[in-house]
Scaffold this active site. Sequence first.
Site, PDB file in Angstrom:
ATOM      1  N   HIS A   1      19.738  45.892  23.508  1.00 17.64           N
ATOM      2  CA  HIS A   1      20.927  46.676  23.279  1.00 17.64           C
ATOM      3  C   HIS A   1      21.090  48.091  23.534  1.00 17.64           C
ATOM      4  O   HIS A   1      19.802  48.687  23.560  1.00 17.64           O
ATOM      5  CB  HIS A   1      21.100  46.484  21.528  1.00 17.64           C
ATOM      6  CG  HIS A   1      22.739  46.708  21.150  1.00 17.64           C
ATOM      7  ND1 HIS A   1      23.210  47.992  21.056  1.00 17.64           N
ATOM      8  CD2 HIS A   1      23.484  45.900  20.860  1.00 17.64           C
ATOM      9  CE1 HIS A   1      24.484  48.063  20.753  1.00 17.64           C
ATOM     10  NE2 HIS A   1      24.625  46.794  20.707  1.00 17.64           N
TER      11      HIS A   1
ATOM     12  N   ASP B   1      24.153  38.625  19.031  1.00 19.33           N
ATOM     13  CA  ASP B   1      24.634  37.356  19.884  1.00 19.33           C
ATOM     14  C   ASP B   1      23.626  36.225  19.921  1.00 19.33           C
ATOM     15  O   ASP B   1      23.871  35.041  20.056  1.00 19.33           O
ATOM     16  CB  ASP B   1      25.066  37.626  21.305  1.00 19.33           C
ATOM     17  CG  ASP B   1      26.482  38.566  21.318  1.00 19.33           C
ATOM     18  OD1 ASP B   1      27.143  38.227  20.497  1.00 19.33           O
ATOM     19  OD2 ASP B   1      26.323  39.649  22.077  1.00 19.33           O
TER      20      ASP B   1
ATOM     21  N   HIS C   1      27.894  41.645  27.491  1.00 18.72           N
ATOM     22  CA  HIS C   1      28.745  41.968  26.496  1.00 18.72           C
ATOM     23  C   HIS C   1      28.891  40.679  25.474  1.00 18.72           C
ATOM     24  O   HIS C   1      27.856  39.852  24.996  1.00 18.72           O
ATOM     25  CB  HIS C   1      29.993  42.694  26.663  1.00 18.72           C
ATOM     26  CG  HIS C   1      30.831  43.434  25.494  1.00 18.72           C
ATOM     27  ND1 HIS C   1      30.109  43.391  24.228  1.00 18.72           N
ATOM     28  CD2 HIS C   1      31.757  44.178  25.704  1.00 18.72           C
ATOM     29  CE1 HIS C   1      31.027  44.071  23.476  1.00 18.72           C
ATOM     30  NE2 HIS C   1      32.167  44.420  24.398  1.00 18.72           N
TER      31      HIS C   1
END
Length: 377
Positions: free
Chosen positions: A266, A319, A224
């Site tokens: 994802h 990210d 995450h």
Amino acid sequence: MTNAEYSPGLEGVIAAPSTVSYLDLEKEEIVVRGYDLIELAQKRSYLETAYLVIHGHLPDERETMAFGERLKEESALPKGAYSVLEALPRQTNAMDALRTGISLLASYESPEVLQDNSTAANLIKGLRIMAKGPVLACNAYHAMKGQPFVPADPKLGFIENVLWMVHGKQPDQESTEALDLIFTCYIEHEMPNSTFAARVIASTLSDIYGAITGAVASLKGPLHGGANEAAAMMLLDILKQGGPSKAEEYIMDMRSRHERVMGFGHRVYMRRYDPRAYLLKDYIPKFTHKKPEGEELYAIYRTVEEVMFRETKLYPNADYPIGFLLYLLDIPIPLFTPLFLCARIPGLVAHVVEQHADNRLFRPRVLYQGPRGLHPA
Ligand code: CMC
């Protein structure tokens, strides 16, 4: 209960009705309170978007000013918080220190206010958490480094203050704008694990501090929020191992060891480009000059992306560019995930408010695979 009803990792399961945000895959849009997050990131500030996420409408100038002022008023930490940060062993992970700090804030609310799960009370407490989050995150980092604390400066805006508290010097406009954009991209993202964790906790009618403390623990994980740190560290490791010419081999080696490349893939986007990553990749070249190794790292960044797409058809998630951008902005890597959490607080607050306002306890079942019919002697 049958196998057909079981979805590993709750993939595709709708966990709650919500008016906060929605990932519209067909339109490739992150819908936030009716607006496209990417358009908000391009046209509105983090503060305005935070107000929208929490209150459901875009603020006018007066509301934005008042919101910013309230955040400033609430930004000071209780003295005891600094003592607790100082008392933590220096080896404490920055996310764990932030988790402890947010949990600690609950002790400074009166029991009546703490237990009050009304929308009005949650909005007051949520604003306090949002105001104090970056102060806790940055100063927890300073405490772990044995550095002096840097409290928020009431003369500075919310994002400027984050940079001020990280570096202890007046931030430049370019870095402030970049961090504002990053924070806006991180602000809300439907039902990731941390938001789900917060809602699960809130659904027991536990308080907002507990719900957000749980979200911090969830976001820490490398699958995450921890991915932004891991992605930056990988780029730096490739640089150390030989630079851009080694990038392809590095990724192929990881693949041969069946290792995951952090910042790619994802659950919801699957094999689509994360709209936030798509927006942010174009900002990277503007910031490579900020570090002497910026251009070389950017070459590595592009090669990794090309190789990952060629080999796996996976795209970067937010990210990946954010890990790189935060590095270029000279943010220490251990602060990447704590700052992600700080940026996400408005989203978490909105979800806890929503959960408390129309609550049903989360209590799923298991697909039992253990023995039956045993008897103790
Ligand atoms: N590197 C290499 N292979 C990957 C990756 C990756 N980053 N992500 C997925 N795969 C492969 C995986 O090995 C699997 O292959 P196979 O079917 O051959 O076994 C396939 O893709 C499907 O993976 P999965 O684990 O079943 O998919 P998931 O929906 O459970 O995973 C994920 C989603 C985010 C956990 C995963 O993509 C991952 O581990 N990514 C790296 C960590 C990361 O970047 N996390 C940030 C997530 S986005 C922001 C957020 O929500 O916080």
